[in-house]
Design a protein around this motif. Structure first.
Motif, PDB file in Angstrom:
ATOM      1  N   UNK A  32      26.751 -22.480  42.481  1.00  0.00           N
ATOM      2  CA  UNK A  32      27.303 -23.839  42.555  1.00  0.00           C
ATOM      3  C   UNK A  32      26.678 -24.621  43.704  1.00  0.00           C
ATOM      4  N   UNK A  33      26.400 -23.949  44.831  1.00  0.00           N
ATOM      5  CA  UNK A  33      25.790 -24.621  45.980  1.00  0.00           C
ATOM      6  C   UNK A  33      24.384 -25.109  45.624  1.00  0.00           C
ATOM      7  N   UNK A  34      23.640 -24.277  44.903  1.00  0.00           N
ATOM      8  CA  UNK A  34      22.285 -24.665  44.510  1.00  0.00           C
ATOM      9  C   UNK A  34      22.329 -25.845  43.535  1.00  0.00           C
ATOM     10  N   UNK A  35      23.282 -25.818  42.610  1.00  0.00           N
ATOM     11  CA  UNK A  35      23.418 -26.935  41.672  1.00  0.00           C
ATOM     12  C   UNK A  35      23.740 -28.232  42.405  1.00  0.00           C
ATOM     13  N   UNK A  36      24.616 -28.148  43.400  1.00  0.00           N
ATOM     14  CA  UNK A  36      24.980 -29.334  44.182  1.00  0.00           C
ATOM     15  C   UNK A  36      23.753 -29.886  44.897  1.00  0.00           C
ATOM     16  N   UNK A  37      22.957 -28.998  45.489  1.00  0.00           N
ATOM     17  CA  UNK A  37      21.741 -29.420  46.195  1.00  0.00           C
ATOM     18  C   UNK A  37      20.751 -30.064  45.224  1.00  0.00           C
ATOM     19  N   UNK A  38      20.584 -29.468  44.050  1.00  0.00           N
ATOM     20  CA  UNK A  38      19.664 -30.034  43.057  1.00  0.00           C
ATOM     21  C   UNK A  38      20.122 -31.402  42.589  1.00  0.00           C
ATOM     22  N   UNK A  39      21.419 -31.533  42.322  1.00  0.00           N
ATOM     23  CA  UNK A  39      21.941 -32.821  41.876  1.00  0.00           C
ATOM     24  C   UNK A  39      21.739 -33.890  42.939  1.00  0.00           C
ATOM     25  N   UNK A  40      21.986 -33.519  44.193  1.00  0.00           N
ATOM     26  CA  UNK A  40      21.826 -34.487  45.286  1.00  0.00           C
ATOM     27  C   UNK A  40      20.369 -34.916  45.414  1.00  0.00           C
ATOM     28  N   UNK A  41      19.434 -33.953  45.361  1.00  0.00           N
ATOM     29  CA  UNK A  41      18.018 -34.313  45.508  1.00  0.00           C
ATOM     30  C   UNK A  41      17.550 -35.155  44.322  1.00  0.00           C
ATOM     31  N   UNK A  42      18.051 -34.861  43.117  1.00  0.00           N
ATOM     32  CA  UNK A  42      17.696 -35.689  41.958  1.00  0.00           C
ATOM     33  C   UNK A  42      18.226 -37.105  42.127  1.00  0.00           C
ATOM     34  N   UNK A  43      19.446 -37.225  42.634  1.00  0.00           N
ATOM     35  CA  UNK A  43      20.049 -38.550  42.838  1.00  0.00           C
ATOM     36  C   UNK A  43      19.260 -39.330  43.876  1.00  0.00           C
ATOM     37  N   UNK A  44      18.849 -38.671  44.974  1.00  0.00           N
ATOM     38  CA  UNK A  44      18.072 -39.344  46.018  1.00  0.00           C
ATOM     39  C   UNK A  44      16.747 -39.839  45.443  1.00  0.00           C
ATOM     40  N   UNK A  45      16.092 -39.003  44.633  1.00  0.00           N
ATOM     41  CA  UNK A  45      14.822 -39.403  44.021  1.00  0.00           C
ATOM     42  C   UNK A  45      15.019 -40.567  43.052  1.00  0.00           C
ATOM     43  N   UNK A  46      16.092 -40.512  42.266  1.00  0.00           N
ATOM     44  CA  UNK A  46      16.368 -41.597  41.320  1.00  0.00           C
ATOM     45  C   UNK A  46      16.661 -42.893  42.060  1.00  0.00           C
ATOM     46  N   UNK A  47      17.409 -42.803  43.156  1.00  0.00           N
ATOM     47  CA  UNK A  47      17.690 -44.001  43.954  1.00  0.00           C
ATOM     48  C   UNK A  47      16.404 -44.588  44.528  1.00  0.00           C
ATOM     49  N   UNK A  48      15.513 -43.729  44.988  1.00  0.00           N
ATOM     50  CA  UNK A  48      14.237 -44.175  45.548  1.00  0.00           C
ATOM     51  C   UNK A  48      13.398 -44.894  44.482  1.00  0.00           C
TER      52      UNK A  48
END
Length: 70
Positions: A32-48
């Motif tokens: 679950x921790x890895x999924x949270x990290x992946x989701x956050x990094x995807x969101x940051x990239x999408x925002x960028x």
């Protein structure tokens, strides 16, 4: 040629454990921790990407305004 038993557990002896299917590639189980990290990094990239898209769009509109008469 001997007949092979199905790997899904059908037709196997009662009480015999079923074989587990192995996951391949991207479908492997994740914590679950890895999924949270992946989701956050995807969101940051999408925002960028969205921020860059809006900057380019605004720059193009500014150029268009400078060319068009008011």
């Amino acid at each position: 040629m001997p007949a092979e038993a199905p790997s899904s557990g059908e037709g196997a002896e009662p009480g015999a454990p079923r074989e587990r299917r192995r996951r391949r590639g991207r479908a492997r189980a994740r914590t679950e921790a890895l999924l949270h990290t992946l989701k956050r990094s995807r969101r940051v990239k999408a925002n960028d990407r969205e921020r860059n898209r809006m900057h380019h769009l605004n720059a193009a509109l500014d150029e268009l305004r400078s060319v068009l008469p008011t």
